[in-house]
Design an enzyme around this catalytic site. Structure first.
Site, PDB file in Angstrom:
ATOM      1  CG  ASP A   1      -2.138   0.859   1.053  1.00 56.29           C
ATOM      2  OD1 ASP A   1      -2.367   1.349  -0.068  1.00 56.29           O
ATOM      3  OD2 ASP A   1      -2.873   1.064   2.051  1.00 56.29           O
TER       4      ASP A   1
ATOM      5  CG  ASN B   1       1.999   1.263  -5.232  1.00 59.41           C
ATOM      6  OD1 ASN B   1       2.883   1.045  -4.395  1.00 59.41           O
ATOM      7  ND2 ASN B   1       1.555   0.329  -6.042  1.00 59.41           N
TER       8      ASN B   1
ATOM      9  CD1 TRP C   1       7.574   6.611  -2.608  1.00 60.05           C
ATOM     10  CD2 TRP C   1       7.020   6.659  -4.787  1.00 60.05           C
ATOM     11  NE1 TRP C   1       8.738   6.673  -3.334  1.00 60.05           N
ATOM     12  CE2 TRP C   1       8.428   6.708  -4.680  1.00 60.05           C
ATOM     13  CE3 TRP C   1       6.435   6.678  -6.055  1.00 60.05           C
ATOM     14  CZ2 TRP C   1       9.262   6.768  -5.793  1.00 60.05           C
ATOM     15  CZ3 TRP C   1       7.268   6.744  -7.168  1.00 60.05           C
ATOM     16  CH2 TRP C   1       8.666   6.789  -7.029  1.00 60.05           C
TER      17      TRP C   1
ATOM     18  CG  HIS D   1      -0.125   1.908  -9.375  1.00 58.08           C
ATOM     19  ND1 HIS D   1      -0.392   1.410  -8.119  1.00 58.08           N
ATOM     20  CD2 HIS D   1      -1.155   2.742  -9.668  1.00 58.08           C
ATOM     21  CE1 HIS D   1      -1.547   1.920  -7.686  1.00 58.08           C
ATOM     22  NE2 HIS D   1      -2.018   2.738  -8.602  1.00 58.08           N
TER      23      HIS D   1
ATOM     24  CG  LEU E   1      10.033 -16.974  -2.632  1.00 53.97           C
ATOM     25  CD1 LEU E   1      11.002 -15.911  -2.112  1.00 53.97           C
ATOM     26  CD2 LEU E   1       8.918 -16.278  -3.384  1.00 53.97           C
TER      27      LEU E   1
ATOM     28  NE  ARG F   1      -3.131  -1.408   4.207  1.00 52.41           N
ATOM     29  CZ  ARG F   1      -4.361  -1.557   3.750  1.00 52.41           C
ATOM     30  NH1 ARG F   1      -5.130  -2.493   4.275  1.00 52.41           N
ATOM     31  NH2 ARG F   1      -4.840  -0.782   2.806  1.00 52.41           N
TER      32      ARG F   1
ATOM     33  NE  ARG G   1      -8.063   0.601   5.017  1.00 52.86           N
ATOM     34  CZ  ARG G   1      -7.661   1.852   5.228  1.00 52.86           C
ATOM     35  NH1 ARG G   1      -7.619   2.328   6.458  1.00 52.86           N
ATOM     36  NH2 ARG G   1      -7.305   2.630   4.219  1.00 52.86           N
ATOM     37  CB  ILE G   2      -7.107  -7.224   7.249  1.00 52.71           C
ATOM     38  CG1 ILE G   2      -6.372  -7.381   8.596  1.00 52.71           C
ATOM     39  CG2 ILE G   2      -7.001  -8.497   6.430  1.00 52.71           C
ATOM     40  CD1 ILE G   2      -4.861  -7.478   8.506  1.00 52.71           C
TER      41      ILE G   2
HETATM   42  C1  IPE Z   1      -5.615  -2.927  -0.394  1.00 53.89           C
HETATM   43  O1  IPE Z   1      -5.197  -1.635  -0.642  1.00 53.89           O
HETATM   44  C2  IPE Z   1      -5.633  -3.724  -1.655  1.00 53.89           C
HETATM   45  C3  IPE Z   1      -4.326  -3.954  -2.246  1.00 53.89           C
HETATM   46  C4  IPE Z   1      -3.173  -3.702  -1.682  1.00 53.89           C
HETATM   47  C5  IPE Z   1      -4.345  -4.542  -3.553  1.00 53.89           C
HETATM   48  P1  IPE Z   1      -6.245  -0.443  -0.831  1.00 53.89           P
HETATM   49  O2  IPE Z   1      -5.440   0.804  -0.876  1.00 53.89           O
HETATM   50  O3  IPE Z   1      -7.123  -0.722  -1.976  1.00 53.89           O
HETATM   51  O4  IPE Z   1      -7.084  -0.553   0.516  1.00 53.89           O
HETATM   52  P2  IPE Z   1      -8.026   0.466   1.274  1.00 53.89           P
HETATM   53  O5  IPE Z   1      -9.120   0.845   0.319  1.00 53.89           O
HETATM   54  O6  IPE Z   1      -7.219   1.657   1.658  1.00 53.89           O
HETATM   55  O7  IPE Z   1      -8.512  -0.288   2.453  1.00 53.89           O
HETATM   56  C1  IPE Z   2      -1.419   0.044  -3.452  1.00 51.65           C
HETATM   57  O1  IPE Z   2      -1.221   1.415  -3.511  1.00 51.65           O
HETATM   58  C2  IPE Z   2      -1.629  -0.585  -4.799  1.00 51.65           C
HETATM   59  C3  IPE Z   2      -2.995  -1.028  -5.070  1.00 51.65           C
HETATM   60  C4  IPE Z   2      -3.975  -1.026  -4.232  1.00 51.65           C
HETATM   61  C5  IPE Z   2      -3.267  -1.539  -6.411  1.00 51.65           C
HETATM   62  P1  IPE Z   2      -2.437   2.437  -3.543  1.00 51.65           P
HETATM   63  O2  IPE Z   2      -2.768   2.742  -4.954  1.00 51.65           O
HETATM   64  O3  IPE Z   2      -3.565   1.948  -2.712  1.00 51.65           O
HETATM   65  O4  IPE Z   2      -1.769   3.708  -2.866  1.00 51.65           O
HETATM   66  P2  IPE Z   2      -2.478   4.775  -1.931  1.00 51.65           P
HETATM   67  O5  IPE Z   2      -3.137   4.048  -0.817  1.00 51.65           O
HETATM   68  O6  IPE Z   2      -3.460   5.512  -2.788  1.00 51.65           O
HETATM   69  O7  IPE Z   2      -1.348   5.652  -1.483  1.00 51.65           O
HETATM   70 MG    MG Z   3      -4.144   2.261  -0.779  1.00 56.28          MG
END
Ligand code: IPE
Ligand code: IPE
Ligand code: MG
Length: 234
Positions: free
Chosen positions: A15, A17, A20, A32, A126, A177, A183-184
């Site tokens: 999480d 991306n 950042w 991404h 792996l 995470r 959160r999960i």
């Molecule tokens: C969780 O990340 C899903 C993935 C890492 C693929 P999200 O960024 O989508 O989650 P929420 O919406 O903040 O809970």
């Molecule tokens: C995680 O990064 C990647 C995916 C969920 C695909 P995010 O895109 O959720 O990044 P934030 O949470 O917006 O920073």
């Molecule tokens: Mg996110």
């Protein structure tokens, strides 16, 4: 690194991306892209330390709610990663596995994933389990439906587990995470039951070998009791 207790199976909810990218005044898709490169760094470092399986949450069933441009961009990046790293992945001894439903993906990407699944199936260094178009609840409901259609009449935990997509993998020992969110988000709900959870503050694109060492050191400090009592340290 001196000898420490290592997890066998690590789960990563990658999480941050987007945040950042924003922090670096870049479009979200650049986040991404760097996130995809971070996955490669993670795999190489994990293999080096002898981790046997890593499950990453790459795209959730809920992520379809994002703008089409971002969703399309994420899958394009994935396809590019496969194109560029296909042979290195196989030569490196990595075995690809998928949790989630590939049918919603466009055919070229699906075909490439299936080819990599096939060509890496005998690798043993792996297991890289990618949760793609994946939801923990959906996986449990799918398992229930498979059981209903099977000849199984009585279900215990072991039987139930055998109907899950990742039934060949050991339970998750450690779930990381990134980005500080605690959160999960529907990640491997069954497999997470006794996992140690860790929520470091850095964003996923920052991940590298040093960050993995930091995570593994954190894991080694945890006392896993599984409902029992702590083992006396000798
Ligand atoms: C969780 O990340 C899903 C993935 C890492 C693929 P999200 O960024 O989508 O989650 P929420 O919406 O903040 O809970
Ligand atoms: C995680 O990064 C990647 C995916 C969920 C695909 P995010 O895109 O959720 O990044 P934030 O949470 O917006 O920073
Ligand atoms: Mg996110």
């Amino acid at each position: 690194m001196k000898k420490i207790n290592l997890p066998t199976h690590i789960g990563i909810i990658l999480d941050g991306n987007g945040r950042w990218a924003i922090k670096h005044s870049l479009p979200r898709l650049a986040g991404h892209e760097e996130g995809a490169r971070a996955i490669k760094r993670m795999l190489i470092a994990s293999k080096k330390f002898g981790i046997k399986a890593v499950s990453v949450f790459a795209f959730s069933t809920e992520n379809w709610k994002r703008p089409k441009e971002e969703v399309d961009g994420i899958f394009k990046i994935l396809e590019k990663q496969i194109d560029e790293n296909f042979q290195d992945f196989i030569n490196g001894g990595f075995k690809l596995q998928i949790s989630g439903n590939l049918n919603a993906l466009e055919t070229p990407l699906k075909t490439k994933i299936e080819k990599l699944l096939k060509e890496s199936e005998n690798n043993t260094k792996l297991i890289f389990n990618v949760c793609l178009n994946y939801g923990g609840r959906a996986e449990i409901v799918d398992a229930c439906n498979k059981i209903i259609k099977s000849k199984v009449k009585n279900v215990d935990e072991k039987t139930f587990e055998s109907f899950l997509q990742s039934s060949n993998l050991p339970p998750l020992d450690f779930v990381i995470r990134t980005s500080g969110e605690q959160r999960i988000s529907n990640f491997m709900l069954w497999q997470i039951a006794y996992a140690e959870l860790y929520f470091p503050n850095f964003f996923w694109p920052q991940f590298n070998e040093k960050k993995l060492v930091k995570c593994l050191k954190e894991y080694s400090k945890r006392s896993r009791r599984f409902g029992g009592l702590t083992q006396e340290k000798k």
